[in-house]
Write a protein that holds these residues in place. Structure first.
Motif, short mmCIF file in Angstrom:
data_model
loop_
_atom_site.label_atom_id
_atom_site.label_comp_id
_atom_site.label_asym_id
_atom_site.label_seq_id
_atom_site.Cartn_x
_atom_site.Cartn_y
_atom_site.Cartn_z
N GLN A 304 13.26 28.13 -0.65
CA GLN A 304 12.48 29.37 -0.67
C GLN A 304 13.11 30.41 -1.59
OE1 GLN A 304 11.22 31.03 3.04
NE2 GLN A 304 10.33 29.10 3.77
N ALA A 305 14.44 30.45 -1.64
CA ALA A 305 15.11 31.39 -2.54
C ALA A 305 14.77 31.07 -3.99
CB ALA A 305 16.61 31.35 -2.31
N LYS A 306 14.79 29.77 -4.33
CA LYS A 306 14.43 29.37 -5.70
C LYS A 306 12.99 29.77 -6.01
CE LYS A 306 17.42 25.25 -5.96
NZ LYS A 306 17.42 23.77 -6.12
N LEU A 307 12.07 29.48 -5.10
CA LEU A 307 10.66 29.80 -5.34
C LEU A 307 10.45 31.31 -5.47
CD1 LEU A 307 9.07 27.29 -2.79
CD2 LEU A 307 9.02 27.11 -5.28
N ALA A 308 11.12 32.07 -4.62
CA ALA A 308 10.97 33.53 -4.68
C ALA A 308 11.48 34.08 -6.00
CB ALA A 308 11.73 34.17 -3.51
N ARG A 357 12.44 21.58 -11.83
CA ARG A 357 12.89 20.18 -11.91
C ARG A 357 13.84 19.86 -10.77
NH1 ARG A 357 16.03 16.04 -11.60
NH2 ARG A 357 17.75 17.17 -12.58
N THR A 358 14.69 20.79 -10.40
CA THR A 358 15.64 20.53 -9.32
C THR A 358 14.94 20.37 -7.98
OG1 THR A 358 16.10 22.86 -8.73
CG2 THR A 358 17.37 21.90 -10.55
N ILE A 359 13.84 21.08 -7.78
CA ILE A 359 13.09 20.94 -6.53
C ILE A 359 12.44 19.56 -6.44
CG2 ILE A 359 11.09 21.82 -5.25
CD1 ILE A 359 11.81 24.61 -6.20
N ALA A 362 14.55 13.54 -8.46
CA ALA A 362 14.35 12.48 -9.44
C ALA A 362 12.92 12.44 -9.96
CB ALA A 362 14.72 11.12 -8.82
N ASN A 363 11.96 12.81 -9.10
CA ASN A 363 10.57 12.83 -9.55
C ASN A 363 10.35 13.86 -10.66
OD1 ASN A 363 9.39 10.78 -7.99
ND2 ASN A 363 9.32 12.12 -6.19
N GLY A 364 11.27 14.79 -10.78
CA GLY A 364 11.13 15.81 -11.82
C GLY A 364 11.25 15.27 -13.22
N VAL A 365 11.83 14.09 -13.39
CA VAL A 365 11.95 13.51 -14.73
C VAL A 365 10.85 12.48 -14.99
CG1 VAL A 365 14.43 13.85 -14.70
CG2 VAL A 365 13.51 11.61 -14.09
N PRO A 370 4.33 17.24 -14.53
CA PRO A 370 4.40 17.90 -15.84
C PRO A 370 5.68 18.66 -16.12
CG PRO A 370 3.15 19.27 -14.33
CD PRO A 370 3.51 18.02 -13.57
N VAL A 371 6.61 18.73 -15.16
CA VAL A 371 7.69 19.71 -15.24
C VAL A 371 8.64 19.46 -16.40
CG1 VAL A 371 9.67 20.68 -14.02
CG2 VAL A 371 7.54 20.24 -12.78
N LEU A 372 9.15 18.24 -16.53
CA LEU A 372 10.11 18.01 -17.62
C LEU A 372 9.41 18.02 -18.98
CD1 LEU A 372 13.12 17.66 -18.01
CD2 LEU A 372 12.79 15.20 -18.08
#
Length: 406
Positions: A304-308, A357-359, A362-365, A370-372
């Motif tokens: 939540q901190a990252k998203l905020a 990407r960190t959230i 591994a799916n982030g790559v 679309p993230v990476l």
């Protein structure tokens, strides 16, 4: 206010969870309509295919240009000659939606409208405007902008491309590198320094160069790891002979191409936020559905901190873009203000993409998300149309009155 009504007020959010400041309410009906039309176009025409375009390193540029032309997106903020004459804010919103699909798709529109078309519209003769702008506005003709050279990116004043007079003609010799749309273009706006003799000796001049002119060669740049859904190339000019009327008559000196860059940077101020928003929307959905340690990722304080933090930077960037757009519509936008927008918004968009990407872990790559792809694209957006360092120096010069370039 009762305790119950106060509680209800704090739990009622905006329709768009990524618009906590409800900035959409500050747009006119026409601006919202343009935004929504472009968003639907991207959803229908870009999103289903862009991952494959990126992987293949090719996009159907001419087909897309035709579709964008039908909606009036090409040179949309210009007036006359078949252009839509939309506001700067409406253009920015369109760029944001296009780049939410892919930075390369927005680059197609930016280079066409804010560089190639704008240069002709601002500095060209009436004959040049009537010859090229209507067909470019429909997408029937594709344009590119030849300023950057292999050894002269941030320092365009060092260009080695030369233009010399030969009778009434001009002869261009040199090359341009990293030119968006070049491999598919019908026309290029090429900048060259006049030879050391004649009335224009040493000045930077602009020319409208048909890409099928003898001596013009376009080579596609392959093996890119960024902007893969964009057509990028090198232009080689081997004694290209042009008639006198190929020269942009109102463009004399480096200020002319730099003003075109300022025009294009305004679209990037908005566009980069589209990529960031798409990353954040993806991460927010993922965090709500991906479970670890018996609960969704969205239920962890660190997530939540990252998203905020990310939505805060996204909306600050959107406020900045909207302010600059309103200034542009009043004719009051200055180049250092655009530099502030480009420096901040691209830098923050890239940070958001990396954090998203960190959230996703591994799916982030994976190309399934679309993230990476956005992050890789934003690495290019960070440096084209002026690197972060260039924009810092533009701002620094305005603050101190001292030119620190060179």
């Amino acid at each position: 206010m009762t305790e119950r009504s106060a509680a209800a007020r704090t739990t009622t959010g905006p329709a768009d969870p990524l618009d906590l400041l409800e900035l959409g309410g500050s747009l006119s009906d026409e601006e919202r309509q343009i935004r929504d039309v472009v968003r639907r176009l991207v959803d229908d025409r870009v999103r289903p295919h862009v991952a494959a375009w990126y992987e293949d390193g090719r996009a159907p540029v001419r087909e897309l240009a035709t579709e964008f032309g039908k909606l009036g997106l090409l040179g949309m903020h210009l007036t006359g000659y078949g252009c839509a004459g939309s506001s700067a804010v409406a253009y920015g919103l369109a760029c944001q939606e296009l780049e939410a699909g892919d930075s390369g798709i927005r680059s197609l529109v930016s280079v066409q409208g804010s560089l190639a078309m704008y240069a002709i519209w601002r500095y060209g003769s009436e004959e040049q405007k009537h010859r090229w702008l209507p067909s470019m506005a429909t997408g029937a003709a594709i344009g590119c902008f030849g300023l950057t050279e292999a050894d002269h990116g941030s320092d365009p004043a060092g260009m080695v491309t030369r233009a010399r007079r030969d009778g009434s003609d001009w002869v261009l010799t040199g090359g341009k590198m990293w030119i968006t749309n070049a491999p598919v273009a019908d026309v290029a706006v090429v900048w060259a320094r006049a030879a050391a003799d004649g009335d224009d000796a040493g000045r930077v001049l602009g020319f409208v160069v048909p890409m099928d002119a003898p001596g013009v060669t376009a080579r596609e740049i392959r093996r890119k790891l960024s902007l893969r859904a964009s057509s990028t190339g090198e232009i080689v000019l081997d004694d290209v002979r042009l008639p006198a009327d190929a020269r942009l008559p109102e463009a004399v000196g480096l200020k002319a191409p730099l003003s075109c860059l300022t025009e294009a940077r305004h679209g990037i101020v908005w566009g980069a936020l589209g990529a960031a928003r798409d990353c954040l929307a993806t991460a927010l959905t993922y965090a709500g559905t991906r479970h670890q340690f018996g609960r969704p990722l969205a239920g962890f304080q660190l997530t939540q901190a990252k998203l905020a933090d990310m939505v805060l930077e996204l909306q600050k960037g959107q406020l900045l873009a909207l302010h600059l757009g309103r200034l542009a519509d009043r004719g009051a936008l200055r180049s250092e203000q655009v530099s502030m927008g480009k420096l901040n918004n691209v830098r923050e968009a890239l940070t958001i993409a990396r954090q998203c990407r960190t959230i996703l872990g591994a799916n982030g790559v994976s190309g399934e998300y679309p993230v990476l792809r956005h992050a890789n694209n934003l690495e290019s957006v960070l440096t084209y149309e002026g690197t972060s360092e260039v924009h810092q120096l533009i701002i620094g010069q305005r603050l101190t009155g001292v030119n620190a370039f060179g």
